[in-house]
Enzyme design. Structure first.
Site, short mmCIF file in Angstrom:
data_model
loop_
_atom_site.label_atom_id
_atom_site.label_comp_id
_atom_site.label_asym_id
_atom_site.label_seq_id
_atom_site.Cartn_x
_atom_site.Cartn_y
_atom_site.Cartn_z
N ASP A 1 0.82 -1.22 0.00
CA ASP A 1 0.00 0.00 0.00
C ASP A 1 0.86 1.27 0.00
O ASP A 1 2.01 1.26 0.43
CB ASP A 1 -0.88 0.03 1.26
CG ASP A 1 -2.04 -0.97 1.20
OD1 ASP A 1 -2.10 -1.77 0.25
OD2 ASP A 1 -2.87 -0.95 2.13
N ASP A 2 0.23 2.34 -0.43
CA ASP A 2 0.72 3.73 -0.28
C ASP A 2 1.81 4.15 -1.27
O ASP A 2 2.34 5.25 -1.16
CB ASP A 2 1.20 4.02 1.15
CG ASP A 2 0.09 3.92 2.18
OD1 ASP A 2 -1.06 3.66 1.78
OD2 ASP A 2 0.37 4.10 3.37
N HIS B 1 -6.08 3.22 -4.30
CA HIS B 1 -5.97 3.48 -2.85
C HIS B 1 -6.29 4.95 -2.57
O HIS B 1 -5.74 5.53 -1.65
CB HIS B 1 -4.57 3.09 -2.38
CG HIS B 1 -4.41 2.91 -0.90
ND1 HIS B 1 -5.29 2.18 -0.12
CD2 HIS B 1 -3.47 3.36 -0.03
CE1 HIS B 1 -4.89 2.21 1.14
NE2 HIS B 1 -3.79 2.93 1.22
N HIS C 1 -5.42 9.73 0.19
CA HIS C 1 -5.36 8.90 1.40
C HIS C 1 -6.15 9.46 2.59
O HIS C 1 -5.66 9.48 3.73
CB HIS C 1 -3.89 8.68 1.80
CG HIS C 1 -3.64 7.40 2.54
ND1 HIS C 1 -3.82 7.29 3.90
CD2 HIS C 1 -3.24 6.18 2.12
CE1 HIS C 1 -3.52 6.05 4.27
NE2 HIS C 1 -3.17 5.35 3.21
N HIS D 1 2.11 7.44 3.11
CA HIS D 1 1.17 8.44 2.60
C HIS D 1 1.53 9.86 3.05
O HIS D 1 1.02 10.83 2.49
CB HIS D 1 -0.27 8.07 2.97
CG HIS D 1 -0.60 8.20 4.42
ND1 HIS D 1 -1.21 9.29 4.94
CD2 HIS D 1 -0.40 7.35 5.45
CE1 HIS D 1 -1.38 9.12 6.25
NE2 HIS D 1 -0.90 7.95 6.57
ZN LIG Z 1 -2.70 3.35 2.95
#
Ligand SMILES: [Zn+2]
Length: 257
Positions: free
Chosen positions: A56-57, A107, A111, A211
């Site tokens: 993620d991110d 995603h 964020h 993020h």
């Molecule tokens: Zn995230």
């Protein structure tokens, strides 16, 4: 009729009565990955022996390339849930991820915590990200992971309307703040082995991005991924989350939709 596989991944609204919608129930429903109170989401099917590494991110120009080299050295594929605003300035890296045979997912653009975000902005966050990812990579994007796992019924509805399957996880540790790769890998291995005993695949979250910081240090997370690849390469199959989705994948007509 739902196949046993499908019922293993998706659970409908049956949990509403059991959990209740008191305040505590709402907090549980909005944040706990396994909760299905607010509608169906994907975690992992009854397929012991399958592991989905998800990151993620990103994309993170400092760490995603190293992670891609690592995955290639094991001939393993992973799923990357990308932040739209980062993807916009890292287009070559987004394409490199896809060219490596990996799956990319949405995603959000910036964020936010979607449990606290107005519906109009949720839609904008998802739509804008969808457009930049599909235009950049030239592939359809069909999966979405809400930041922090935070969601509510309106978020899942908007995701569905945009053709997105919401994906959560069932194996995670706080890799974003843990400096020891050995501890990250150790905790996730314990979870994987526990899921295996219950007959479940593992949907593992690690972070190649941050993020809050474009080039944030993700050395421990990438190193932990290497430890998991080494530990499970001979006994398990590394899959991308689309392997758990029965829907047919169609190539994009005209670059985006
Ligand atoms: Zn995230």
């Amino acid at each position: 009729m739902l196949s046993p596989l499908t019922t293993g991944i998706y659970t409908g609204l049956g949990a509403v009565g059991a959990v209740g919608l008191a305040w505590g129930g709402c907090a549980y429903a909005a944040l706990w990955p396994g909760s299905q109170v607010f509608g169906p989401t994907m975690t992992a099917p009854r397929k012991p022996g399958e592991l989905a590494l998800t990151f993620d991110d990103g994309p993170n120009p400092a760490w995603t390339p190293r992670l891609l080299d690592l995955l290639a050295s094991y001939d393993a594929r992973a799923t990357f849930f990308l932040i739209g605003s980062r993807a916009k300035v890292e287009t070559r890296l987004v394409r490199r991820i896809v060219e490596g045979g990996h799956l990319i997912g949405n995603h959000t653009w910036s964020h936010p915590n979607l449990a606290l975000t107005a519906a109009g902005r949720v839609r904008e966050e998802l739509k804008r990200t969808q457009e930049i990812l599909e235009q950049t990579a030239g592939v359809p994007v069909r999966f979405f992971r809400p930041p922090f796992g935070a969601r509510r019924p309106a978020v899942l509805k908007i995701a569905r309307e945009l053709g997105l399957t919401t994906v959560l996880w069932n194996a995670m540790t706080s890799d974003w703040k843990e400096p020891s790769a050995a501890r990250i890998a150790g905790r996730i291995s314990q979870t994987i082995d526990g899921l295996e005993r219950r007959g479940l695949a593992a949907n593992i979250v690690l972070h190649d991005g941050n993020h809050l910081e474009r080039r944030g240090n993700r050395g421990p997370s990438v190193d932990a991924a290497g430890r998991l690849l080494a530990r499970y390469k001979d006994s398990h199959r590394f899959v991308t989350v689309d392997a758990w989705e029965p829907a047919v994948r169609q190539p994009l007509a005209g670059g985006s939709h």
